[in-house]
Design an enzyme around this catalytic site. Structure first.
Site, PDB file in Angstrom:
ATOM      1  N   ARG A 118       0.831  -1.203   0.000  1.00 39.43           N
ATOM      2  CA  ARG A 118       0.000   0.000   0.000  1.00 39.43           C
ATOM      3  C   ARG A 118       0.867   1.255   0.000  1.00 39.43           C
ATOM      4  O   ARG A 118       0.567   2.231  -0.701  1.00 39.43           O
ATOM      5  CB  ARG A 118      -0.910   0.006   1.229  1.00 39.43           C
ATOM      6  CG  ARG A 118      -1.753   1.262   1.336  1.00 39.43           C
ATOM      7  CD  ARG A 118      -2.657   1.236   2.548  1.00 39.43           C
ATOM      8  NE  ARG A 118      -3.464   2.455   2.611  1.00 39.43           N
ATOM      9  CZ  ARG A 118      -4.437   2.666   3.494  1.00 39.43           C
ATOM     10  NH1 ARG A 118      -4.736   1.737   4.384  1.00 39.43           N
ATOM     11  NH2 ARG A 118      -5.127   3.783   3.477  1.00 39.43           N
ATOM     12  N   TYR A 167     -14.223  10.046  -1.995  1.00 43.18           N
ATOM     13  CA  TYR A 167     -13.276   9.614  -3.032  1.00 43.18           C
ATOM     14  C   TYR A 167     -13.360  10.488  -4.279  1.00 43.18           C
ATOM     15  O   TYR A 167     -12.432  10.496  -5.094  1.00 43.18           O
ATOM     16  CB  TYR A 167     -13.525   8.151  -3.407  1.00 43.18           C
ATOM     17  CG  TYR A 167     -13.078   7.185  -2.349  1.00 43.18           C
ATOM     18  CD1 TYR A 167     -11.752   6.764  -2.278  1.00 43.18           C
ATOM     19  CD2 TYR A 167     -13.971   6.701  -1.397  1.00 43.18           C
ATOM     20  CE1 TYR A 167     -11.332   5.877  -1.294  1.00 43.18           C
ATOM     21  CE2 TYR A 167     -13.567   5.818  -0.407  1.00 43.18           C
ATOM     22  CZ  TYR A 167     -12.245   5.414  -0.363  1.00 43.18           C
ATOM     23  OH  TYR A 167     -11.835   4.545   0.619  1.00 43.18           O
TER      24      TYR A 167
END
Length: 421
Positions: free
Chosen positions: A90, A244
């Site tokens: 990540r 988002y």
């Protein structure tokens, strides 16, 4: 009833366990198996999970295993919450795209594609094991990128539904602002996973009064602040975009911001280290407050509701899930996976009708769906050219030189997870 959680060694898991314990009347679990290859984490999380069940007088049995086949055997439902490559992968997803001037994020843009390429083959292997163990078992996918992963599962013929906590988070937030019970709040939630808008907020049911204009008039500043967006965006749209959407509506601003601070992955890795130390304390028998900062708020309640509906009659009849489009958004293929309100039961999820969308939303949804088509193809068949085409199609990239540079970086940083590289 037996449930298995693959990725059960995640620091998320105590949030899930707490929901299972509190909502045992809705989802009466007799056996819960936590499955994870990381035996050390699994021991810590499993110990805390048993203590949470014991404190709340839950009679269910919790076991742990590193063996997927043993864990999913005879399970009625399997929850997937994987992170292939862990926080280290990540961290890379969130950093190397910035070298090309593109947003670094683990579920959208180039980082999101990298995660899909690592994840889809692993999830499909697990799903085949579930099917061999019990072809009637439901798979609930919380693994990002949820839309692409869920589509991979459905196309392979698995009984799968995708789940995200964005909608339930908005539901709870709006309920607090309106001072009503969350069950009274229904969302006109439309789009793709991590690309959604709340077009309406209705009281009492899907056909209830739309109070979104009131919410924006009275609480627009607070809503925009939570989204980390300028209030002008929310006011001009007249709807509430998912947070988002900030990566799309303020891309360059976000890139500059990300270049000046530690990555979210670094923050989470430090948090996880602290959480695991807490989980090892034999006196701890409840989820710690720090877990709320880890992310995934209300995930447990959404998961319980969905599992209860798929396995029986205990859940809400209408929930926001990721499932096949089946004509709901007429500008998308039937086998696109969308995130909308759906009627959920033992036969799965059936999307509710959605009014015609403004081109402002429909255009972006269609664009990202085209990217997801290419991303899934790259995840299933591999190859540099397929990766390049997916990156070029993504609206956060869309330039030849960017896509070329990002393709090279993606492959270099993920070679160990790509069988074809």
């Amino acid at each position: 009833m037996k449930l298995a959680v693959v990725g059960g060694g995640s620091t998320y898991t105590p949030e899930l366990i707490d929901g299972f314990a509190r909502l045992r009347d809705t989802l009466p679990i007799e056996e819960l198996v936590l499955v994870d290859p990381a035996a050390d984490r699994l021991e810590l999380v499993g110990g805390l999970a048993r203590r949470i069940f014991a404190k709340q007088d839950h009679a269910g049995r919790i076991t742990t295993t590193t063996d997927v086949d043993a864990g999913v055997a005879d399970a009625d439902a399997v929850l997937l919450q994987l992170r292939v490559g862990g926080q280290a992968a990540r961290e890379r997803d969130e950093t190397w795209p910035l070298e090309c001037g593109c947003v670094g994020q683990e579920t959208t843009g180039a980082g999101g594609l990298a995660k899909a390429l690592r994840t889809v083959p692993v999830v499909l292997d697990i799903a085949e094991r579930v099917r061999r163990a019990n072809p009637d078992a439901w798979i609930i996918d919380f693994t990002n990128p949820v839309g692409i992963v869920t589509r991979a599962l459905l196309q392979a013929g698995h009984k799968a539904v995708g789940l995200c906590n964005v909608a339930i988070g908005f539901q709870r937030k709006f309920a607090r602002l309106l001072d009503v019970n969350p069950s009274e709040v229904h969302l006109d939630h439309v789009g793709l996973n991590h690309l959604t808008w709340e077009l309406g907020v209705r009281l009492g049911g899907p056909d209830g009064e739309n109070v979104l204009p009131h919410l924006l008039a009275e609480h627009g500043e607070a809503i925009a602040a939570d989204l980390r967006m300028d209030r002008r965006i929310v006011d001009r749209l007249g709807v509430v975009p998912s947070y988002y959407l900030r990566y799309f509506y303020a891309h360059d601003e976000v890139v500059r911001e990300l270049g000046t601070k530690p990555s979210r992955a670094a923050e989470v890795a430090a948090m996880e280290k602290e959480l695991l130390a807490m989980y090892g304390d034999p006196a701890l028998d409840e989820k710690p407050e720090l877990l709320a900062k880890r992310g995934g708020a209300f995930y447990s309640e959404a998961a319980v509701d969905l599992a209860a509906s798929l396995l029986g009659d205990g859940g809400s009849p209408v929930q926001v899930v990721n499932t096949y489009n089946r004509g709901t958004l007429p500008f998308l293929p039937d086998d696109a996976v969308i995130e909308v309100q759906a009627r959920v039961g033992r036969d799965g999820a059936a999307p509710l009708p959605v009014p015609a969308l403004d081109p402002l939303y429909a255009g972006l949804i269609a664009n990202v769906t085209a990217y997801e088509d290419l991303a899934l193809d790259a995840a299933l068949r591999g190859g540099r050219d397929r990766v390049f085409k997916a990156l070029l199609a993504h609206p956060l990239i869309g330039q030849f030189d960017y896509a070329e540079g990002l393709t090279d970086r993606l492959i270099a940083h993920n070679r160990e997870h790509l069988a074809w590289a």
